[in-house]
Design an enzyme around this catalytic site. Structure first.
Site, PDB file in Angstrom:
ATOM      1  N   LYS A 196      17.658  39.969  -5.789  1.00  0.00           N
ATOM      2  CA  LYS A 196      17.846  40.914  -7.100  1.00  0.00           C
ATOM      3  C   LYS A 196      19.299  41.409  -7.159  1.00  0.00           C
ATOM      4  O   LYS A 196      19.944  41.518  -6.008  1.00  0.00           O
ATOM      5  CB  LYS A 196      17.056  42.310  -6.789  1.00  0.00           C
ATOM      6  CG  LYS A 196      17.533  43.708  -7.792  1.00  0.00           C
ATOM      7  CD  LYS A 196      16.214  44.528  -7.554  1.00  0.00           C
ATOM      8  CE  LYS A 196      16.406  45.596  -6.592  1.00  0.00           C
ATOM      9  NZ  LYS A 196      15.833  46.773  -6.602  1.00  0.00           N
ATOM     10  N   TYR A 205      16.803  31.883 -17.938  1.00  0.00           N
ATOM     11  CA  TYR A 205      17.042  31.125 -16.901  1.00  0.00           C
ATOM     12  C   TYR A 205      18.589  31.253 -16.491  1.00  0.00           C
ATOM     13  O   TYR A 205      19.231  31.827 -17.412  1.00  0.00           O
ATOM     14  CB  TYR A 205      16.662  29.721 -16.923  1.00  0.00           C
ATOM     15  CG  TYR A 205      17.525  29.098 -18.149  1.00  0.00           C
ATOM     16  CD1 TYR A 205      18.459  28.339 -17.797  1.00  0.00           C
ATOM     17  CD2 TYR A 205      16.604  28.960 -19.284  1.00  0.00           C
ATOM     18  CE1 TYR A 205      19.135  27.539 -19.013  1.00  0.00           C
ATOM     19  CE2 TYR A 205      17.412  28.463 -20.600  1.00  0.00           C
ATOM     20  CZ  TYR A 205      18.434  27.850 -20.342  1.00  0.00           C
ATOM     21  OH  TYR A 205      19.145  27.204 -21.178  1.00  0.00           O
ATOM     22  N   ALA A 253      18.860  34.094 -27.959  1.00  0.00           N
ATOM     23  CA  ALA A 253      18.112  35.367 -28.442  1.00  0.00           C
ATOM     24  C   ALA A 253      18.270  36.551 -27.624  1.00  0.00           C
ATOM     25  O   ALA A 253      18.244  37.600 -28.166  1.00  0.00           O
ATOM     26  CB  ALA A 253      16.612  34.747 -28.575  1.00  0.00           C
ATOM     27  N   SER A 262      19.637  31.685 -22.240  1.00  0.00           N
ATOM     28  CA  SER A 262      19.918  31.834 -20.715  1.00  0.00           C
ATOM     29  C   SER A 262      20.954  33.073 -20.549  1.00  0.00           C
ATOM     30  O   SER A 262      21.151  33.823 -21.359  1.00  0.00           O
ATOM     31  CB  SER A 262      20.569  30.521 -20.014  1.00  0.00           C
ATOM     32  OG  SER A 262      21.850  30.399 -20.603  1.00  0.00           O
TER      33      SER A 262
END
Length: 114
Positions: free
Chosen positions: A9, A58, A74, A25
């Protein structure tokens, strides 16, 4: 039994760029990737603290030391430059292994390691 647990994280990094014209990505500074045990191509969940958006994409390796956190394609529509996001990856592991597994959790200061 296998379960999915938190692996890595990056907590509260700032979006530095949003590039709608890229194929997709998230581009992340290589220093941040190394610190959080993330690799290029890895699937991540992105959570935007400013607007509540949650989505998956990703990783693409960004320039080392740049502090870059750029949403591409996007995903660029889901954030604003300057938003604070949490970038999360998960891993599948055996239930017993998961009990002692320690995830890599990084709290960068202004997108750089302290």
């Amino acid at each position: 039994m296998m379960i999915e647990v938190l692996k890595s994280k990056l907590h509260c990094v700032r979006v530095t760029e949003a590039n709608l014209n890229y194929m997709g990505s998230i581009t992340i500074d290589e220093d941040l990737m190394d610190a959080a045990n993330l690799i290029a191509g890895e699937k991540v969940q992105v959570v935007d603290n400013n607007n509540g958006e949650r989505f998956e994409t990703y990783i693409i390796k960004g320039e080392r030391g740049s502090g870059c956190v750029c949403l591409n394609g996007a995903a660029a529509r889901k954030v604003q430059v300057g938003d604070t996001v949490i970038i999360i990856s998960y891993a599948m592991m055996d239930f017993e292994e998961a009990k002692t597994f320690k995830p890599s959790v990084v709290f960068p200061l202004d997108n750089h390691l302290v």
